[in-house]
Design a protein around this motif. Sequence first.
Motif: not given
Length: 262
Positions: A6-8, A57-59, A66-68
């Motif tokens: 659900q990227i915007r 989010d992108i995983f 964003r956690q990398y």
Amino acid sequence: MIRVEQIRKHYDDQIVLQEIDFQVEHGLCLGIIGPNGSGKSTLLHLISGVEPITSGDIFIRNEPIRQYTRKELSQQLAVLQQEGLPPLGYTVREVLEMGRFPFQNWMGKDRMDASELIEGIAEQLHLSTLLDRKLDELSGGQRQRVALGKVMVQQPEILLLDEPTTYLDIRYQLQFMDYVRKWQRECGLTIIAVLHDLNLAAQYCDQLLVLHEGKQVAIGTPNDIIEQERVTQVFGTEPIIIKHPVNGAPQILLQPQEQGIE
Ligand SMILES: Nc1ncnc2c1ncn2[C@@H]1O[C@H](COP(=O)(O)OP(=O)(O)OP(=O)(O)O)[C@@H](O)[C@H]1O
């Protein structure tokens, strides 16, 4: 596996991408296609972490990117852009060595001796005899092979390609895509590629994602995606679509407008 949820994306008050939601399984090649300005490069920038996501989010491996840290991300993922090479004064060997930056500590020491890896990749890409040549002594096709070599040296699990064949003639376009496909098959590489050439995309990608005005219009196999009505609706042109006589991939024949531009 890469999951895009659900990227915007906004630039100020301009919505550039919305409702983008898909995943790419390990070892597959996803082509992103769509007209100029539909948001293809922006989507790639979000996945590579160089642009912040407005929402969604992108995983990668079930971890939000964003956690990398930047370094952790470049140990997983490499990006090859149209003009992805450093200034022309560098030699081919120096450029290939740059691919090891993500694996070097603050003193510039690599976690492994990469010379064998570099020589091996140079051999695979037929660059061995060019290792001591400077980039400005190479043709465009050779330079793009060096750019590919640099990302191969990075040994990523994921490769992002942004229009990698734009300046190449047909022989080098095919050669470049063949090298990438060989790498994909041998190493289980996952690829996301922005490609303007729909015929190349249909031949080399396992799946195609269509973007139109910042929205995801469709995702599926090339045979599902490349069909008359969709191409006409998205690209505003009426091509003839045939099956490739050898491998069955859908191929587009362009048809000039008989009346010219109205
Ligand atoms: N850094 C930026 N700041 C503001 N707007 C931007 C920025 N980058 C891209 N855009 C806008 O986002 C939209 C999508 O651009 P993008 O480059 O992602 O499209 P594209 O599908 O890759 O286009 P092309 O096929 O022409 O390369 C365009 O309207 C563009 O002007």
